[in-house]
Write an enzyme that holds these catalytic residues in place. Structure first.
Site, PDB file in Angstrom:
ATOM      1  N   ILE A   1      28.691  52.537  50.190  1.00 38.42           N
ATOM      2  CA  ILE A   1      29.253  52.181  48.885  1.00 38.42           C
ATOM      3  C   ILE A   1      28.148  51.854  47.880  1.00 38.42           C
ATOM      4  O   ILE A   1      28.156  52.329  46.745  1.00 38.42           O
ATOM      5  CB  ILE A   1      30.242  51.003  49.009  1.00 38.42           C
ATOM      6  CG1 ILE A   1      31.390  51.384  49.958  1.00 38.42           C
ATOM      7  CG2 ILE A   1      30.808  50.613  47.647  1.00 38.42           C
ATOM      8  CD1 ILE A   1      32.320  50.230  50.301  1.00 38.42           C
TER       9      ILE A   1
ATOM     10  N   GLY B   1      40.693  51.782  48.151  1.00 31.70           N
ATOM     11  CA  GLY B   1      39.490  52.557  47.819  1.00 31.70           C
ATOM     12  C   GLY B   1      39.399  52.729  46.315  1.00 31.70           C
ATOM     13  O   GLY B   1      39.324  51.758  45.563  1.00 31.70           O
TER      14      GLY B   1
ATOM     15  N   VAL C   1      41.102  47.140  48.139  1.00 32.86           N
ATOM     16  CA  VAL C   1      42.433  47.684  48.449  1.00 32.86           C
ATOM     17  C   VAL C   1      42.553  49.070  47.820  1.00 32.86           C
ATOM     18  O   VAL C   1      42.335  49.225  46.621  1.00 32.86           O
ATOM     19  CB  VAL C   1      43.554  46.782  47.881  1.00 32.86           C
ATOM     20  CG1 VAL C   1      44.930  47.365  48.208  1.00 32.86           C
ATOM     21  CG2 VAL C   1      43.433  45.373  48.431  1.00 32.86           C
TER      22      VAL C   1
ATOM     23  N   LYS D   1      36.121  42.961  52.353  1.00 28.52           N
ATOM     24  CA  LYS D   1      37.407  42.305  52.608  1.00 28.52           C
ATOM     25  C   LYS D   1      37.284  40.999  53.402  1.00 28.52           C
ATOM     26  O   LYS D   1      38.193  40.177  53.383  1.00 28.52           O
ATOM     27  CB  LYS D   1      38.335  43.249  53.391  1.00 28.52           C
ATOM     28  CG  LYS D   1      38.760  44.479  52.616  1.00 28.52           C
ATOM     29  CD  LYS D   1      39.664  45.381  53.435  1.00 28.52           C
ATOM     30  CE  LYS D   1      38.942  46.148  54.521  1.00 28.52           C
ATOM     31  NZ  LYS D   1      38.102  47.258  54.058  1.00 28.52           N
TER      32      LYS D   1
ATOM     33  N   LYS E   1      44.040  43.568  53.633  1.00 26.56           N
ATOM     34  CA  LYS E   1      44.408  44.085  52.305  1.00 26.56           C
ATOM     35  C   LYS E   1      45.706  43.447  51.815  1.00 26.56           C
ATOM     36  O   LYS E   1      45.859  43.137  50.630  1.00 26.56           O
ATOM     37  CB  LYS E   1      44.535  45.604  52.365  1.00 26.56           C
ATOM     38  CG  LYS E   1      43.184  46.284  52.598  1.00 26.56           C
ATOM     39  CD  LYS E   1      43.354  47.745  52.993  1.00 26.56           C
ATOM     40  CE  LYS E   1      42.013  48.429  53.189  1.00 26.56           C
ATOM     41  NZ  LYS E   1      42.154  49.732  53.855  1.00 26.56           N
TER      42      LYS E   1
END
Lengths: 347, 347
Positions: free
Chosen positions: B20, B162, B160, B133, B232
């Site tokens: 990421i 993506g 949540v 998360k 999530k």
């Protein structure tokens, strides 16, 4: 107290008091505490106009009385004993208000009387919320320029997707990314008819079923020939993609020639025929095509669905009810909160 | 020029330089013109930290060099010959920056090192964006309070859905309405496995297929036992519904005991078994249940889907990819633009 005067004053001119206008009025009544406590607004309807006359009160009309009068007498003109002498354009221009709500029925031929209402409102410097697709589908590029020139905010969430926030989603939720194209089902009536045809009815039978259930008009051309979907497509293309287009830029095909044979051929390929509105490579099209039944936009009944293709985040689909009085009224209310937030940010 | 200094300065501390973090860096490079022209921002990474060290530059790191060094040397610590002596918490506290990006891997056991990073950032008055998360699922109510207490903005869109803007949708697109409940598919790995089982593979075969295709970890418990979906769900319940809950408030059931027999029984009822995360009547649950194949949330493969039930506008569903480096990075970028817009509105 001064806060109250500056921030919370939100005077509305409501034009059109049919299903959406009345639903909105009921919403304003039932949600007045929430609107004040959560969003800090106290909307007042200072003028309400229907096709037979008007009711006016600078301190705000009594909403329950307004609804009752409409129900019992058929027009808001009977709200007061004294008849309002001004016509709708004069009321728009001469009544002090922050926002004009243009909720008259859609007319895709010449956009009237909505178009004149919008132009009057813009010229008199009032912000506008409309759920009327007529003026937008025929003249949105000019209307956006005129709004900009007059420095007013112009919102129309309820014109696409009913209460489903398709326009806001594209504009607010996808910042930093780029929408490359979109396609979807924008008309619930034709989707209902096509879904019924999946069960074995032919086009005429399915149309008649839709009419019986109140999903199609007696003169169904607006829906079945693709005009309604095309109008929404035009609105999306202008607002989301920055294209300057009107109805004449849409290649439009309806569903009246779809046969059970077409439906069954699609079924054999694990597809369903859907009336798809698409904006791809700057080409606008409304056309019945075969859609894979596993495609998220392949929804049934009166649902609407739009799939956006983004540069980075891939494909995203929103699905929801595309019409309905209270649903569309909720979109108008959302626009009202957004305009008010923007007014405050500008102070 | 002064405008430039006040409005456009956006210094970032990037913690975690995996998929990421690197995707975000690539996005900042490829979109730098758009970010400046459309959104008026010029983000600079003034510190970048991975699990082996850090690179620091108060005028902004060279992003291409940063990516190349990571690729060739395995750590950003080799960006400069001079080793950075501070640890990550010291860097967060002592580096001047507007935003801390916490992008270290999710740890659902004790949330570290992410939790300490977030607390340090909040204490030093820096805004935070995270895609992690762990800290949120274990301590979101306290973290939101701490953020509020320190007057900082705290965003976590990428945790949540993506790149699919599920949190923004609920928060920004539904104003004036009220979310009564929601349910959906929040984990792509289990949805892939269940979709494969529809084709006749048993659970073990489908899991092994998911592992081969890179959708499941060697130790798949986080996904298949429901922890990821539950995390999530907790984030959504706090952010969207205002509930103060953590992982221990979720009734959680995984999919490892689902048999082909269960799948076929569902199929006979025109249903499919899906791992559904739901927030209904304030009860949080993650559980495999039968979903009608015509329900919009009944999507296949690695897709995510969430259906919101609203007081006025009915049911609305969003569907999109729930993971991916570039997709999640696009959510981080969206948060960055939102924080910057809010900073400007506060000036």
């Amino acid at each position: 107290m001064e806060d109250d005067i500056i921030y919370r004053k939100l005077r509305l001119i409501l034009i059109g008091f049919g299903v959406i206008g009345q639903s909105l009025t009921k919403l304003l009544l039932s949600k007045s505490a929430d609107l004040y406590n959560i969003y800090g607004i106290k909307p007042r309807i200072v003028a309400c106009i229907d096709n037979k006359g008007a009711a006016i009160s600078s301190s705000g009309l009594d909403l329950e009385r307004l609804l009752n009068i409409k129900k019992s007498k058929g027009t808001v003109a009977r709200y007061s004993d004294k008849k309002v002498a001004m016509n709708s354009l004069e009321i728009i221009e001469n009544t002090e208000a922050e926002i004009v709500l243009e909720l008259t029925p859609t007319n895709l031929e010449n956009a009237e009387p909505g178009l004149s209402h919008l132009i009057s409102a813009m010229r008199s410097g009032k912000h506008i919320i409309t759920a009327n697709k007529g003026p937008l589908s025929l003249a949105l590029p000019s209307l956006l320029e005129l709004a900009d020139y007059n420095g007013i905010m112009f919102r129309f969430s309820g014109t696409v997707g009913g209460g489903t926030p398709i326009l806001e989603y594209a504009k607010h939720c996808l910042k930093g990314d780029r929408i490359i194209s979109f396609r979807g089902i924008l008309n619930g009536t034709t989707n209902y008819i096509l879904s019924k045809m999946e069960t074995g009815l032919d086009f005429k039978q399915a149309l008649s079923d839709a009419q019986k259930n109140g999903y199609a008009e007696a003169k169904p051309s607006l829906d079945v020939d693709g005009y309604d979907a095309a109008a929404k497509l035009v609105i999306m293309a202008n607002w989301i993609m920055g294209m300057k287009v009107t109805m004449k830029n849409v290649n439009m095909f309806g569903i009246s020639k779809i046969t059970l044979d077409d439906i069954n051929k699609a079924k054999n390929k694990k597809c369903a025929i859907k009336l798809i509105a698409s904006c791809e490579n700057k080409v606008l099209e409304v056309k019945p095509i075969e859609i894979d039944i596993n495609d998220p936009i392949c929804v049934d009944g009166t649902l609407n669905a739009v799939k956006f293709t983004l540069e980075h985040a891939g494909e995203q689909t929103i699905i929801g009810k595309g019409a309905g009085g209270i649903e569309t009224a909720s979109a108008v209310l959302r626009d009202m909160i957004e305009i008010r937030d923007n007014i405050i940010n500008k102070i």
